[in-house]
Design a protein around this motif. Structure first.
Motif, PDB file in Angstrom:
ATOM      1  N   THR A 239      -7.753  16.342   0.421  1.00 37.72           N
ATOM      2  CA  THR A 239      -8.318  15.539  -0.665  1.00 37.72           C
ATOM      3  C   THR A 239      -7.227  15.008  -1.586  1.00 37.72           C
ATOM      4  O   THR A 239      -7.228  13.830  -1.971  1.00 37.72           O
ATOM      5  CB  THR A 239      -9.328  16.365  -1.467  1.00 37.72           C
ATOM      6  N   ALA A 240      -6.270  15.878  -1.933  1.00 37.26           N
ATOM      7  CA  ALA A 240      -5.167  15.457  -2.796  1.00 37.26           C
ATOM      8  C   ALA A 240      -4.297  14.412  -2.109  1.00 37.26           C
ATOM      9  O   ALA A 240      -3.860  13.430  -2.734  1.00 37.26           O
ATOM     10  CB  ALA A 240      -4.330  16.664  -3.195  1.00 37.26           C
ATOM     11  N   LEU A 241      -4.046  14.598  -0.809  1.00 32.62           N
ATOM     12  CA  LEU A 241      -3.224  13.639  -0.068  1.00 32.62           C
ATOM     13  C   LEU A 241      -3.913  12.282   0.010  1.00 32.62           C
ATOM     14  O   LEU A 241      -3.277  11.241  -0.176  1.00 32.62           O
ATOM     15  CB  LEU A 241      -2.953  14.183   1.331  1.00 32.62           C
ATOM     16  N   GLN A 242      -5.220  12.297   0.270  1.00 35.87           N
ATOM     17  CA  GLN A 242      -5.960  11.037   0.338  1.00 35.87           C
ATOM     18  C   GLN A 242      -5.952  10.328  -1.008  1.00 35.87           C
ATOM     19  O   GLN A 242      -5.815   9.098  -1.074  1.00 35.87           O
ATOM     20  CB  GLN A 242      -7.393  11.295   0.802  1.00 35.87           C
ATOM     21  N   ALA A 243      -6.098  11.090  -2.076  1.00 37.28           N
ATOM     22  CA  ALA A 243      -6.062  10.491  -3.413  1.00 37.28           C
ATOM     23  C   ALA A 243      -4.699   9.874  -3.693  1.00 37.28           C
ATOM     24  O   ALA A 243      -4.600   8.753  -4.234  1.00 37.28           O
ATOM     25  CB  ALA A 243      -6.389  11.550  -4.463  1.00 37.28           C
ATOM     26  N   ALA A 244      -3.625  10.581  -3.327  1.00 43.98           N
ATOM     27  CA  ALA A 244      -2.280  10.074  -3.574  1.00 43.98           C
ATOM     28  C   ALA A 244      -1.997   8.810  -2.768  1.00 43.98           C
ATOM     29  O   ALA A 244      -1.441   7.826  -3.284  1.00 43.98           O
ATOM     30  CB  ALA A 244      -1.255  11.162  -3.236  1.00 43.98           C
ATOM     31  N   VAL A 245      -2.395   8.824  -1.505  1.00 40.02           N
ATOM     32  CA  VAL A 245      -2.151   7.660  -0.647  1.00 40.02           C
ATOM     33  C   VAL A 245      -2.943   6.455  -1.139  1.00 40.02           C
ATOM     34  O   VAL A 245      -2.415   5.336  -1.207  1.00 40.02           O
ATOM     35  CB  VAL A 245      -2.514   7.983   0.819  1.00 40.02           C
ATOM     36  N   ASN A 246      -4.209   6.646  -1.507  1.00 43.35           N
ATOM     37  CA  ASN A 246      -5.012   5.529  -1.991  1.00 43.35           C
ATOM     38  C   ASN A 246      -4.505   4.995  -3.319  1.00 43.35           C
ATOM     39  O   ASN A 246      -4.580   3.794  -3.579  1.00 43.35           O
ATOM     40  CB  ASN A 246      -6.480   5.958  -2.113  1.00 43.35           C
ATOM     41  N   PHE A 247      -3.988   5.888  -4.165  1.00 42.62           N
ATOM     42  CA  PHE A 247      -3.420   5.438  -5.439  1.00 42.62           C
ATOM     43  C   PHE A 247      -2.198   4.548  -5.194  1.00 42.62           C
ATOM     44  O   PHE A 247      -2.085   3.450  -5.749  1.00 42.62           O
ATOM     45  CB  PHE A 247      -3.040   6.637  -6.300  1.00 42.62           C
ATOM     46  N   THR A 248      -1.288   5.011  -4.352  1.00 44.17           N
ATOM     47  CA  THR A 248      -0.076   4.228  -4.099  1.00 44.17           C
ATOM     48  C   THR A 248      -0.380   2.964  -3.300  1.00 44.17           C
ATOM     49  O   THR A 248       0.346   1.965  -3.422  1.00 44.17           O
ATOM     50  CB  THR A 248       0.968   5.075  -3.344  1.00 44.17           C
ATOM     51  N   LEU A 249      -1.446   2.994  -2.490  1.00 38.79           N
ATOM     52  CA  LEU A 249      -1.819   1.795  -1.745  1.00 38.79           C
ATOM     53  C   LEU A 249      -2.434   0.723  -2.641  1.00 38.79           C
ATOM     54  O   LEU A 249      -2.814  -0.342  -2.150  1.00 38.79           O
ATOM     55  CB  LEU A 249      -2.789   2.140  -0.619  1.00 38.79           C
ATOM     56  N   GLY A 250      -2.530   1.003  -3.937  1.00 37.83           N
ATOM     57  CA  GLY A 250      -2.935  -0.038  -4.871  1.00 37.83           C
ATOM     58  C   GLY A 250      -2.007  -1.242  -4.812  1.00 37.83           C
ATOM     59  O   GLY A 250      -2.408  -2.370  -5.119  1.00 37.83           O
ATOM     60  N   VAL A 251      -0.749  -1.026  -4.383  1.00 32.51           N
ATOM     61  CA  VAL A 251       0.197  -2.145  -4.269  1.00 32.51           C
ATOM     62  C   VAL A 251      -0.237  -3.131  -3.196  1.00 32.51           C
ATOM     63  O   VAL A 251       0.234  -4.269  -3.167  1.00 32.51           O
ATOM     64  CB  VAL A 251       1.626  -1.636  -3.965  1.00 32.51           C
ATOM     65  N   GLU A 252      -1.135  -2.703  -2.312  1.00 36.64           N
ATOM     66  CA  GLU A 252      -1.607  -3.590  -1.253  1.00 36.64           C
ATOM     67  C   GLU A 252      -2.332  -4.803  -1.821  1.00 36.64           C
ATOM     68  O   GLU A 252      -2.369  -5.864  -1.183  1.00 36.64           O
ATOM     69  CB  GLU A 252      -2.529  -2.812  -0.310  1.00 36.64           C
ATOM     70  N   THR A 253      -2.891  -4.659  -3.023  1.00 38.29           N
ATOM     71  CA  THR A 253      -3.604  -5.777  -3.637  1.00 38.29           C
ATOM     72  C   THR A 253      -2.652  -6.905  -4.049  1.00 38.29           C
ATOM     73  O   THR A 253      -3.101  -8.009  -4.358  1.00 38.29           O
ATOM     74  CB  THR A 253      -4.384  -5.308  -4.877  1.00 38.29           C
ATOM     75  N   LEU A 254      -1.346  -6.620  -4.053  1.00 40.95           N
ATOM     76  CA  LEU A 254      -0.354  -7.640  -4.393  1.00 40.95           C
ATOM     77  C   LEU A 254       0.041  -8.475  -3.184  1.00 40.95           C
ATOM     78  O   LEU A 254       0.903  -9.351  -3.286  1.00 40.95           O
ATOM     79  CB  LEU A 254       0.893  -6.984  -4.984  1.00 40.95           C
ATOM     80  N   MET A 255      -0.559  -8.203  -2.033  1.00 42.60           N
ATOM     81  CA  MET A 255      -0.127  -8.840  -0.801  1.00 42.60           C
ATOM     82  C   MET A 255      -0.277 -10.356  -0.846  1.00 42.60           C
ATOM     83  O   MET A 255       0.611 -11.092  -0.399  1.00 42.60           O
ATOM     84  CB  MET A 255      -0.920  -8.266   0.378  1.00 42.60           C
ATOM     85  N   VAL A 256      -1.410 -10.841  -1.355  1.00 46.82           N
ATOM     86  CA  VAL A 256      -1.614 -12.286  -1.408  1.00 46.82           C
ATOM     87  C   VAL A 256      -0.610 -12.931  -2.359  1.00 46.82           C
ATOM     88  O   VAL A 256      -0.005 -13.970  -2.042  1.00 46.82           O
ATOM     89  CB  VAL A 256      -3.062 -12.608  -1.838  1.00 46.82           C
ATOM     90  N   PHE A 257      -0.426 -12.312  -3.524  1.00 42.64           N
ATOM     91  CA  PHE A 257       0.577 -12.820  -4.470  1.00 42.64           C
ATOM     92  C   PHE A 257       1.968 -12.820  -3.834  1.00 42.64           C
ATOM     93  O   PHE A 257       2.725 -13.790  -3.953  1.00 42.64           O
ATOM     94  CB  PHE A 257       0.576 -11.947  -5.731  1.00 42.64           C
ATOM     95  N   PHE A 258       2.301 -11.741  -3.151  1.00 42.88           N
ATOM     96  CA  PHE A 258       3.605 -11.619  -2.486  1.00 42.88           C
ATOM     97  C   PHE A 258       3.776 -12.703  -1.425  1.00 42.88           C
ATOM     98  O   PHE A 258       4.830 -13.339  -1.321  1.00 42.88           O
ATOM     99  CB  PHE A 258       3.713 -10.231  -1.844  1.00 42.88           C
TER     100      PHE A 258
END
Length: 426
Positions: A239-258
């Motif tokens: 659960t902690a690992l999934q939370a950490a990965v999903n938090f850091t994957l927030g950068v994925e929302t910058l893909m279109v801007f990038f």
């Protein structure tokens, strides 16, 4: 013929009927999952038609996340108390009714933004109950050794819906109009309803009871589920690992801007890069069962997280469309592989009577951390004048999270077995 052989002979048709019912159910679920992909575009298109506002159309995706966050814990507790087939039936009725009303009001020209968003929220909340019940039902109907393959099948349908759903809705809208597209979206939930009767009766949970008892014990059940996650080292780590990965994957929302502002790609090229992630997601769930034959689930989860981290780190040196497509493909393949293996491992080690609560809690955590990470990533990108440093930081953070998980709660997980404190029923 002996009594024993006669019983075996007579039981075979029953087992065969149960197996057939399970296959029909899983096939129906795979088809009905397309409804989620259809709704991704159908509802925003309707909101845009009603308001002609890009902001309103963007906000049309909010009910999907908010609905699950508000009812996820409760959904898991309810599923652990009553027959999950009944929960799925009622949830599908609600979703069918909600999208049916959206379709009817759109066709009659009486739809308004408030009612559409409210109905979409109601459908999303019902979906939370359905997903928790589906996790328990899969555990009931599928042998432990086939859990990963079954979850991979269902997740591949989900990933395919993300690729085909918007495209199909776009084509249907062009051919028969938005109302026709909404009608097809509604019909997918009817498919799910039709396949439910063929399932064998579910095992009853010890905590079942009448409605007043259910309401009185709901909060206690939610606390018990969270306490079980904390007490089980493997579940807590997952659960902690999934939370950490999903938090850091927030950068994925910058893909279109990038893609558009940093790499200077066209809209069409950006669409190709996004589609590469969809193809990668399908590849990830198809590879997961074969990869699991080479290494145990816990190790595969960590390796998949490392794959996600490497793909995000690669974004720091991406300079062209094709390198961006490759990074997106690997990122999606690794993340979906990790997700489906986590789900299967969670089903196997969680006692059946707690699986709904554990599933609901894990889903809420994964949904809650990602928007927070996305918001912080957007703010930081403005300060840093570009997302490349954020990709580097997110990738390193994921590598660290995977390393910590592999050396703590997932280090000695040789096989997935129920915790001895609360054994599952046979």
């Amino acid at each position: 013929m002996s009594i024993a052989s006669r019983r075996t002979h007579e039981a075979t048709p029953s087992r065969q009927a149960s197996l057939t019912g399970t296959r029909i159910f899983l096939g129906g679920q795979a088809l009905s999952v397309l409804g989620d992909g259809f709704a991704l575009l159908a509802v925003p298109l309707l909101i845009l038609e009603l308001t002609h506002s890009a902001l309103a159309a963007a906000l049309a995706a909010a009910p999907r996340t908010v609905g699950y966050l508000l009812v996820g814990f409760v959904a898991g507790a309810v599923v652990d108390r009553i027959d999950p087939r009944r929960v799925m039936f009622l949830a599908d009725c609600v979703r069918l009714g909600a999208f049916g009303l959206i379709t009817a009001t759109a066709a009659a020209g009486t739809a308004d933004v408030r009612s559409v968003l409210l109905l979409a929220f109601l459908a999303s909340a019902a979906g939370a109950f359905f997903e928790c019940a589906l996790s328990v039902t899969v555990k009931d109907c599928v042998p432990p050794e086939k859990l990963l393959r079954t979850n991979s099948f269902l997740e591949s349908a989900s990933q395919l819906s993300l690729v085909l759903g918007p495209a199909v809705i776009g084509a249907l809208t062009a051919l028969v109009g938005l109302q026709g597209a909404l009608l097809v979206n509604t019909a997918t939930f009817l498919v799910s309803l039709i396949t439910l009767p063929g399932l064998r009766p579910a095992r009853r949970n010890a905590s079942g009871g009448d409605a007043p008892a259910l309401l009185r014990g709901l909060l206690r059940d939610i606390r018990a589920g969270l306490a079980f996650i904390r007490a089980d080292r493997t579940l807590a780590t997952l659960t902690a690992l999934q939370a950490a990965v999903n938090f850091t994957l927030g950068v994925e929302t910058l893909m279109v801007f990038f893609s558009r502002d940093i790499l200077g790609l066209t809209v069409g090229q950006t669409g190709i890069a996004v589609a590469a992630a969809g193809v990668g997601g399908i590849a990830g769930v198809l590879v997961a069962p074969a990869a699991n034959r080479k290494c145990r689930e816990a190790r595969l989860v960590v390796l998949a997280v490392y794959g996600v981290a490497c793909a995000v780190l690669a974004m720091t040196v991406v300079t062209s469309l094709w390198t961006l497509c490759a990074a997106n493909f690997v990122l999606a393949a690794a993340s979906t592989c990790a997700s489906v293996v986590m789900r299967s491992l969670r089903q196997r080690i969680t006692p059946r009577e707690l699986l709904g609560r554990v599933t609901g809690a894990a889903r809420v955590v994964s949904l809650a951390t990602n928007p927070l990470g996305a918001g912080l990533a957007g703010i930081a990108a403005e300060w840093l004048d570009g997302p490349r440093p954020l990709f580097a930081a997110a990738g390193l953070a994921m590598l660290a999270a995977g390393c910590v998980a592999s050396r703590s709660g997932l280090r000695n997980v040789e096989s997935a077995v129920p915790s001895p404190e609360l054994p599952s029923k046979k």
